[in-house]
Design a protein around this motif. Sequence first.
Motif, PDB file in Angstrom:
ATOM      1  N   LEU A  12      -5.261  -9.573 -12.180  1.00  0.00           N
ATOM      2  CA  LEU A  12      -5.761  -8.991 -10.926  1.00  0.00           C
ATOM      3  C   LEU A  12      -7.252  -8.662 -10.986  1.00  0.00           C
ATOM      4  N   LEU A  17      -7.751 -13.043  -6.521  1.00  0.00           N
ATOM      5  CA  LEU A  17      -6.462 -13.745  -6.379  1.00  0.00           C
ATOM      6  C   LEU A  17      -6.523 -14.767  -5.264  1.00  0.00           C
ATOM      7  N   ALA A  26       3.053 -10.272  -4.292  1.00  0.00           N
ATOM      8  CA  ALA A  26       3.333  -9.212  -3.318  1.00  0.00           C
ATOM      9  C   ALA A  26       4.845  -9.033  -3.152  1.00  0.00           C
ATOM     10  N   PHE A  29       6.013  -6.902  -6.107  1.00  0.00           N
ATOM     11  CA  PHE A  29       5.611  -5.502  -5.974  1.00  0.00           C
ATOM     12  C   PHE A  29       6.345  -4.824  -4.815  1.00  0.00           C
ATOM     13  N   LYS A  30       6.612  -5.571  -3.765  1.00  0.00           N
ATOM     14  CA  LYS A  30       7.371  -5.012  -2.635  1.00  0.00           C
ATOM     15  C   LYS A  30       8.769  -4.609  -3.101  1.00  0.00           C
ATOM     16  N   LEU A  32       9.495  -3.620  -6.002  1.00  0.00           N
ATOM     17  CA  LEU A  32       9.331  -2.407  -6.813  1.00  0.00           C
ATOM     18  C   LEU A  32       8.937  -1.191  -5.953  1.00  0.00           C
ATOM     19  N   GLY A  33       8.571  -1.436  -4.707  1.00  0.00           N
ATOM     20  CA  GLY A  33       8.030  -0.376  -3.860  1.00  0.00           C
ATOM     21  C   GLY A  33       9.074   0.478  -3.169  1.00  0.00           C
TER      22      GLY A  33
ATOM     23  N   PHE B  29       3.540   0.915  -5.857  1.00  0.00           N
ATOM     24  CA  PHE B  29       4.005  -0.475  -5.819  1.00  0.00           C
ATOM     25  C   PHE B  29       4.112  -0.970  -4.375  1.00  0.00           C
ATOM     26  N   LYS B  30       4.478  -0.077  -3.466  1.00  0.00           N
ATOM     27  CA  LYS B  30       4.550  -0.459  -2.055  1.00  0.00           C
ATOM     28  C   LYS B  30       3.166  -0.861  -1.545  1.00  0.00           C
ATOM     29  N   LEU B  32       0.920  -2.198  -3.299  1.00  0.00           N
ATOM     30  CA  LEU B  32       0.628  -3.512  -3.893  1.00  0.00           C
ATOM     31  C   LEU B  32       1.496  -4.618  -3.290  1.00  0.00           C
ATOM     32  N   GLY B  33       2.526  -4.237  -2.554  1.00  0.00           N
ATOM     33  CA  GLY B  33       3.504  -5.195  -2.042  1.00  0.00           C
ATOM     34  C   GLY B  33       3.091  -5.890  -0.767  1.00  0.00           C
ATOM     35  N   LEU B  38      -3.173  -6.987  -2.023  1.00  0.00           N
ATOM     36  CA  LEU B  38      -3.339  -7.475  -3.406  1.00  0.00           C
ATOM     37  C   LEU B  38      -4.650  -8.238  -3.540  1.00  0.00           C
TER      38      LEU B  38
END
Lengths: 120, 120
Positions: A12, A17, A26, A29-30, A32-33, B29-30, B32-33, B38
């Motif tokens: 990153l 990116l 994304a 990470f979503k 994980l969000g 994380f949200k 980053l999602g 990102l």
Amino acid sequence: MIDQDAACCPGLASAPLDDGRAAELAKVFKALGDPVRLRLLSMIASRGEGGQGGEVCVCELTPAFALSQPTISHHLKLLRQAGLIDCERRGTWVYYWVLPGVLDSLAGFLTTPQAAGVTA
Amino acid sequence: MIDQDAACCPGLASAPLDDGRAAELAKVFKALGDPVRLRLLSMIASRGEGGQGGEVCVCELTPAFALSQPTISHHLKLLRQAGLIDCERRGTWVYYWVLPGVLDSLAGFLTTPQAAGVTA
């Protein structure tokens, strides 16, 4: 979905990116969000020696939450679609495990060149 | 919001996450999602030596996207609220930078004990 070899792609903080990789990451990470999904993933990932390699029965995951089993299964499905975990049905129950390398690959993506000991 | 010292708290694969920490980390994380966020974070983080320490004018970020400046500013606000970046207005423009340590702290949280060389 996530590159197994963290060294294959710029991190990153190494270079901007591109669109495609941003879209892929994304999604992860979503997944994980969300606090429930993070807790589920942590319960699965922390099972077994060295924090990987273990598997957890869905019957052990559900009681930790004040949520219905279909809701838990839905969150697990999102983690699976993001390429973080996989599962197998054996008899009555479904067993979940973390896909090898994905967490460390994601960690490698976030690690800055400074921390990785690389001088840009 | 994110612990600066990665060693202070158990990683995702070390022990099951508690509710409070799961809620905190899910917010990050949200943020980053989303592919646009990102890419914005990567553009900011990859500025400067060693991938940290640089700052970027919002006037350099906006042209990289087919989005309006208010939309870009909204995404930047979400990254800021997640504790990933900070900013300062100077004259006409706002300048953004990545908060020191947060990316490496997040990477540390995701790194498995196996990869970190710790035997559980």
